[in-house]
Design an enzyme around this catalytic site. Structure first.
Site, mmCIF file in Angstrom:
data_model
loop_
_atom_site.group_PDB
_atom_site.id
_atom_site.type_symbol
_atom_site.label_atom_id
_atom_site.label_comp_id
_atom_site.label_asym_id
_atom_site.label_seq_id
_atom_site.Cartn_x
_atom_site.Cartn_y
_atom_site.Cartn_z
ATOM 1 N N ASP A 172 0.770 -1.070 0.184
ATOM 2 C CA ASP A 172 -0.011 -0.214 -0.037
ATOM 3 C C ASP A 172 1.014 1.010 -0.017
ATOM 4 O O ASP A 172 1.853 1.293 0.630
ATOM 5 C CB ASP A 172 -1.012 0.190 1.276
ATOM 6 C CG ASP A 172 -1.934 -1.364 1.523
ATOM 7 O OD1 ASP A 172 -1.984 -1.739 0.344
ATOM 8 O OD2 ASP A 172 -1.724 -1.642 2.378
ATOM 9 N N ASP B 236 -1.550 -2.625 -4.359
ATOM 10 C CA ASP B 236 -2.680 -3.223 -3.378
ATOM 11 C C ASP B 236 -3.530 -1.896 -2.995
ATOM 12 O O ASP B 236 -4.017 -1.331 -3.827
ATOM 13 C CB ASP B 236 -1.927 -3.784 -1.980
ATOM 14 C CG ASP B 236 -3.102 -4.557 -1.187
ATOM 15 O OD1 ASP B 236 -3.843 -4.893 -1.676
ATOM 16 O OD2 ASP B 236 -2.665 -4.990 -0.278
ATOM 17 N N ASP C 76 -4.364 1.865 3.341
ATOM 18 C CA ASP C 76 -5.368 0.972 4.099
ATOM 19 C C ASP C 76 -5.088 0.892 5.645
ATOM 20 O O ASP C 76 -3.983 1.461 6.222
ATOM 21 C CB ASP C 76 -4.765 -0.734 3.906
ATOM 22 C CG ASP C 76 -5.423 -1.119 2.499
ATOM 23 O OD1 ASP C 76 -6.162 -0.316 1.807
ATOM 24 O OD2 ASP C 76 -5.297 -2.459 1.969
ATOM 25 N N ARG D 106 -13.477 0.261 -3.046
ATOM 26 C CA ARG D 106 -13.281 0.487 -1.699
ATOM 27 C C ARG D 106 -13.068 1.911 -1.531
ATOM 28 O O ARG D 106 -11.794 2.305 -1.426
ATOM 29 C CB ARG D 106 -11.857 -0.219 -1.499
ATOM 30 C CG ARG D 106 -11.975 -1.812 -1.527
ATOM 31 C CD ARG D 106 -10.918 -2.440 -1.124
ATOM 32 N NE ARG D 106 -11.101 -3.990 -1.036
ATOM 33 C CZ ARG D 106 -10.210 -4.771 -0.788
ATOM 34 N NH1 ARG D 106 -8.790 -4.312 -0.377
ATOM 35 N NH2 ARG D 106 -10.361 -6.235 -0.966
#
Length: 427
Positions: A207, A246, A250, A302
């Site tokens: 990330d 990714d 996050d 997301r």
């Protein structure tokens, strides 16, 4: 009188001759304002604002950044990033590419031949090529994973870019990241997972920013993207897009009290996951996050997807593009998303019902939503048009936000975010 005029002229001339930076505030000393989201709870978030002069650094390359981070130490520190820093470099500043990390005989061609689903099937991967991939991945991780310790402020100076890095706040707290363009956290060695999604899928490692077990974190005026290597240009392997990235940001593994403000998330698949998994019940009571005045542009999904957390999503701007769009707000296990006054702009083939998706989630509060300029009720439309595979959602998320800045109408916020979100746009 003449003497007074001469004195005034001299004063004005002196002001004009001051260095250009003389009246520029030091954003490294800024702290999160009172009531600005969940990260302002309790003692608030001050980052490295109290650092002494010996722990204020201006860094221009990976080696300098690593030294300043001090292996994730808790010493209060302010790190100013100048210019472009590429994490995929040697200590001497020489660029590294994927071939430089490959070891123990790894090659993508051999890997694809070894684990072709038509011959390997769905068994867990093992053998020479998977072991070589793991060894190669460890070599890259040593370069690109940068550990951020407690009591740290990282700020970008004008035009600062951090390429290829994964900033990781692991089990640390009181961290501020601001005014930074972080791009292309590129994984050279994605792993094939035969059982994911029934037919298998590729999983990547990095990330741009990862909060894991982190508390009291403020991310503000950052730009996060895949710029340089968009996944849309990657090939299809084993009938799946060979993803190299990714998440952009996050927030997992019990992280708590986070505010993300005035930031841009762009040109990416899975932008922001809040919560680790459906079985991570230790996350209950944590994952309290505020997202306000952010722009999500060309993000597939997301934005965010939430498990367990109490997440306040207000005054954000969504620019939906592309045929691969899946959803924006993901309602997952025991989540409590409180969405207020957000604006969505979509092409004609995207409908209101597409904006929300639920997996095991039961509730979503929404109000003041604009869809292509028109007011809509996301909850009512989701419940009226869900596919049958998703449960109806209730409006009672079990909490009401109290820590927030002024909440503007979606239309007003839409204009403000378009002008002010992202790195290089601080007031």
């Amino acid at each position: 009188m003449r003497l007074r005029h001469i004195a005034l002229a001299t004063t004005l001339l002196g002001l004009l001759c001051l260095p250009a930076h003389a009246d520029t505030r030091d954003i490294g000393r800024d702290t999160l304002p009172l009531n600005d989201g969940w990260a302002s709870a309790g003692s608030g978030t001050t980052g490295g604002s109290g650092a002494d002069s010996a722990h204020v650094f201006t860094v221009t390359d990976r080696a300098g950044l690593v030294r300043a981070l001090d292996n994730g130490s808790d010493t209060p520190k302010i790190i100013r990033i100048a210019g472009t820093i590429d994490a995929n470099t040697t200590d001497d500043g020489e660029h590294l590419d994927c071939d430089d990390y490959a070891t123990d005989g790894y090659s993508l061609r051999k890997y694809l031949a070894a684990y072709d689903p038509r011959t390997w099937g769905s068994a867990k991967l093992s053998g020479e090529q998977e072991a070589a991939r793991q060894a190669s991945a460890r070599k890259q991780a040593e370069r690109v994973e940068l550990l951020v310790g407690s009591n740290t402020t990282i700020v970008g100076l004008k035009g600062a870019v951090l390429k290829g890095a994964s900033l990781q706040v692991r089990n640390a707290g009181n961290v501020i990241v601001r005014n930074l363009d972080s791009r292309d956290a590129y994984d050279c060695f994605p792993v094939w997972q035969p059982n994911t999604g029934g037919l298998g899928d590729w999983k990547t490692a990095y990330d741009n920013i990862w909060l894991t077990g982190a508390t009291h974190v403020w991310v503000d005026h950052v730009t996060l993207s895949d710029k340089g290597h968009p996944d849309s240009e990657e090939p299809t392997l084993f009938a799946r897009n060979y993803l190299r990235h990714d998440g952009l940001l996050d927030i997992t593994n019990g992280s708590d009290l986070v505010t993300v403000s005035w930031s841009r998330f762009a040109d990416h698949d899975k932008a922001m996951l809040i919560g680790s998994g459906d079985s991570a019940t230790g996350d209950r009571g944590k994952l309290r996050v505020t997202l306000h005045h952010n722009e999500f542009e060309s993000v597939v999904q997301r934005a965010p997807r939430v498990r367990f957390g109490q997440v306040h999503v207000y005054n954000n701007r969504y620019l939906v593009e592309g045929d691969d769009y899946r959803y924006s707000l993901g309602v997952s296990t025991e989540s409590g998303i409180y969405a207020e006054n957000n604006a969505f702009h979509t092409p004609g083939h995207i409908e209101v019902a597409d904006l929300v998706k639920s997996w095991n989630g039961s509730a979503l509060h929404q109000s003041g939503t604009l869809f292509n300029g028109y007011p809509v009720d996301l909850l009512a439309i989701h419940n009226a048009y869900n596919s049958g595979s998703e449960r109806d959602l209730t409006a009672d998320v079990g909490w009401t936000p109290t820590l927030h800045t002024k909440i503007d109408s979606a239309a007003a916020a839409d204009r403000q975010v378009a002008r002010g979100a992202g790195a290089g746009r601080m007031p």
